[in-house]
Design a protein around this motif. Structure first.
Motif, mmCIF file in Angstrom:
data_model
loop_
_atom_site.group_PDB
_atom_site.id
_atom_site.type_symbol
_atom_site.label_atom_id
_atom_site.label_comp_id
_atom_site.label_asym_id
_atom_site.label_seq_id
_atom_site.Cartn_x
_atom_site.Cartn_y
_atom_site.Cartn_z
ATOM 1 N N THR A 122 7.195 10.871 0.488
ATOM 2 C CA THR A 122 7.386 9.719 1.356
ATOM 3 C C THR A 122 6.706 9.964 2.688
ATOM 4 O O THR A 122 6.546 11.090 3.122
ATOM 5 N N GLU A 123 6.346 8.836 3.322
ATOM 6 C CA GLU A 123 5.599 8.944 4.575
ATOM 7 C C GLU A 123 6.462 9.554 5.669
ATOM 8 O O GLU A 123 7.608 9.229 5.807
ATOM 9 N N THR A 141 0.802 -1.228 0.000
ATOM 10 C CA THR A 141 0.000 0.000 0.000
ATOM 11 C C THR A 141 0.831 1.273 0.000
ATOM 12 O O THR A 141 0.281 2.377 -0.125
ATOM 13 N N SER A 142 2.141 1.151 0.143
ATOM 14 C CA SER A 142 2.984 2.353 0.136
ATOM 15 C C SER A 142 4.404 1.971 -0.289
ATOM 16 O O SER A 142 4.775 0.795 -0.299
ATOM 17 N N GLY A 143 5.165 2.988 -0.668
ATOM 18 C CA GLY A 143 6.570 2.768 -0.966
ATOM 19 C C GLY A 143 6.868 2.266 -2.364
ATOM 20 O O GLY A 143 8.004 1.879 -2.639
ATOM 21 N N PRO A 168 5.381 11.885 -5.735
ATOM 22 C CA PRO A 168 5.047 11.245 -4.460
ATOM 23 C C PRO A 168 5.839 11.810 -3.306
ATOM 24 O O PRO A 168 7.001 12.146 -3.448
#
Length: 435
Positions: A434-435, A272-274, A432
């Motif tokens: 990053t978190e 779901t991420s990355g 994007p």
């Protein structure tokens, strides 16, 4: 070794033609004495692959048959001490027929029985991709291709489709044209590799199960939180396992089918991420990905730790994009004492006996200078043809190349210039963060 009946010239498979009856000597012993008989006759018992040497006695449930080696056709052929054992235990020596049929023979044995006697490269091997057996038949075996496909299908229970490559790899979208030799017309394969599930249309994308080890090798180099740029990602065999282990991956493929299946595989593996998928030309993607990643950092240097370029036929030609790639970011680089430039992992083919020298020189011709030999490594991946090997050269991008002001004009062919401007499907995600 027992061989099947010979039927030179058979091109349409007739399974009934491969029935064969083998006559052998057998020792008839009471069921309770089978162990003793096996020990006593161990060195002269039948020793044939896939054949049992203990058979039920068709004349009685009270006895078993211990089959002897085919070298012994009559009692007089047995060593004297074995004849004495027969008398001692009052065991009978009998004739026994073993019936073999098509199911008994291996695919290679069937092919030897129908193809010319002087054939040296019998085509019994294939690459398995999910339920698909992928063959690469030489043209002189085309008369038998339907028979070959059916035999492969019969002898491999997990195979339901057999295909043959009909031409070289498509240089634009990296897939082979194929014909179905046997089985279902179903090219949607599902494969598990490196802890991930992959689904794709094998007739529209590139997938090579023999590269599993190479995929794992490089993914093991990537650390969690490192940034990876996968330039020719296909359906994601590098990108997905790297993202699963915590690396942040920008993954691209020019082939729209590969791009769509990569997105589907990301969702199927619940990543779901990355990971950020792109659908662009390789050079354009490298430039875009560098800009997108830098855009996630306000005023500090930020770029990839690794570039993966797994397109061995032409990847080296794309290295010219790195010359001057970071020219407008030089001040950010100099302002950060911890700033570093990425490692490049570029796959290629070579026929040279000195792979490192040959590949380094070719890289140097494209980039403008050879990689630093003290920081470079060349890893042998696999042999793809006689005197042709696949390698991966890994080297750090040098500051001289990264911040160069002038491209290497003599290495930028008209063809490559056109490739950058040629219309193609381009799907670029928003920059994007990053978190």
């Amino acid at each position: 070794m027992i061989a099947p009946p010979v039927h030179r010239g058979m091109v349409e498979l007739e399974r009934s033609a491969f029935r064969k009856v083998i006559n052998t000597l057998a020792v008839k012993v009471p069921v309770k004495q089978v162990g003793l008989a096996k020990k006593s006759f161990a060195e002269v018992m039948m020793d044939q692959p896939r054949l049992r040497n203990i058979e039920p006695d068709p004349s009685s449930k009270e006895t078993k048959l211990v089959l002897l080696n085919l070298d012994f056709q009559k009692a007089e052929d047995l060593p004297k001490e074995k004849l004495e054992l027969l008398k001692q235990y009052e065991w009978d020596l009998v004739q026994h027929d073993v019936e073999l049929n098509y199911d008994f023979w291996t695919a290679e044995q069937i092919f030897h029985a129908v193809m010319p006697e002087d054939s040296t490269d019998i085509p019994a091997s294939f690459t398995q991709v999910g339920h698909i057996a992928h063959m690469n038949l030489r043209e002189h075996y085309y008369p038998w291709k339907r028979l070959i496909g059916q035999v492969i299908l019969d002898k491999n229970k997990k195979i339901t489709t057999v295909v043959n490559k009909t031409n070289n790899i498509d240089t634009t979208f990296r897939f082979f044209k194929m014909e179905i030799l046997a089985g279902k017309d179903d090219m949607i394969a599902q494969v598990k590799e490196s802890g991930c599930k992959f689904k794709f249309d094998f007739s529209k994308v590139y997938w090579n199960s023999r590269l599993h080890t190479e995929h794992d090798r490089l993914v093991q180099l990537f650390k969690p939180k490192e940034y990876v740029c996968d330039v020719f990602a296909g359906v994601g065999p590098f990108a997905l396992p790297a993202a699963k282990k915590g690396s942040i991956v920008y993954a691209n493929d020019l082939n729209p089918s590969s791009y769509e299946y990569m997105k589907e595989n990301i969702a199927a593996n619940k990543i779901t991420s990355g990971i950020f998928p792109y659908n662009m030309d390789g050079r354009a993607f490298i430039r875009q990905a560098v800009k997108d990643l830098q855009a996630t950092s306000a005023n500090e240097w930020k770029t990839f730790d690794h570039f993966v370029m797994n397109l061995p036929a032409t990847a080296i030609e794309f290295l010219d994009v790195f010359r001057g790639l970071y020219y407008d970011q030089k001040d950010l680089f100099n302002a950060n004492p911890r700033a570093k430039l990425p490692m490049i992992h570029c796959h290629c083919f070579t026929k040279s006996t000195d792979a490192l020298q040959d590949i380094s020189e070719r890289v140097g011709q494209i980039m403008g200078s050879k990689p630093d030999p003290s920081k470079s490594s060349v890893h042998w991946v696999r042999n793809v043809a006689p005197k042709k090997d696949m390698y991966c050269i890994s080297f750090p991008l040098s500051s001289d190349i990264a911040f160069a002001t002038i491209p290497v004009s003599n290495n930028s062919s008209e063809k490559r210039k056109l490739q950058d401007t040629e219309p193609s499907p381009r799907k670029v995600p928003k920059s994007p963060r990053t978190e």
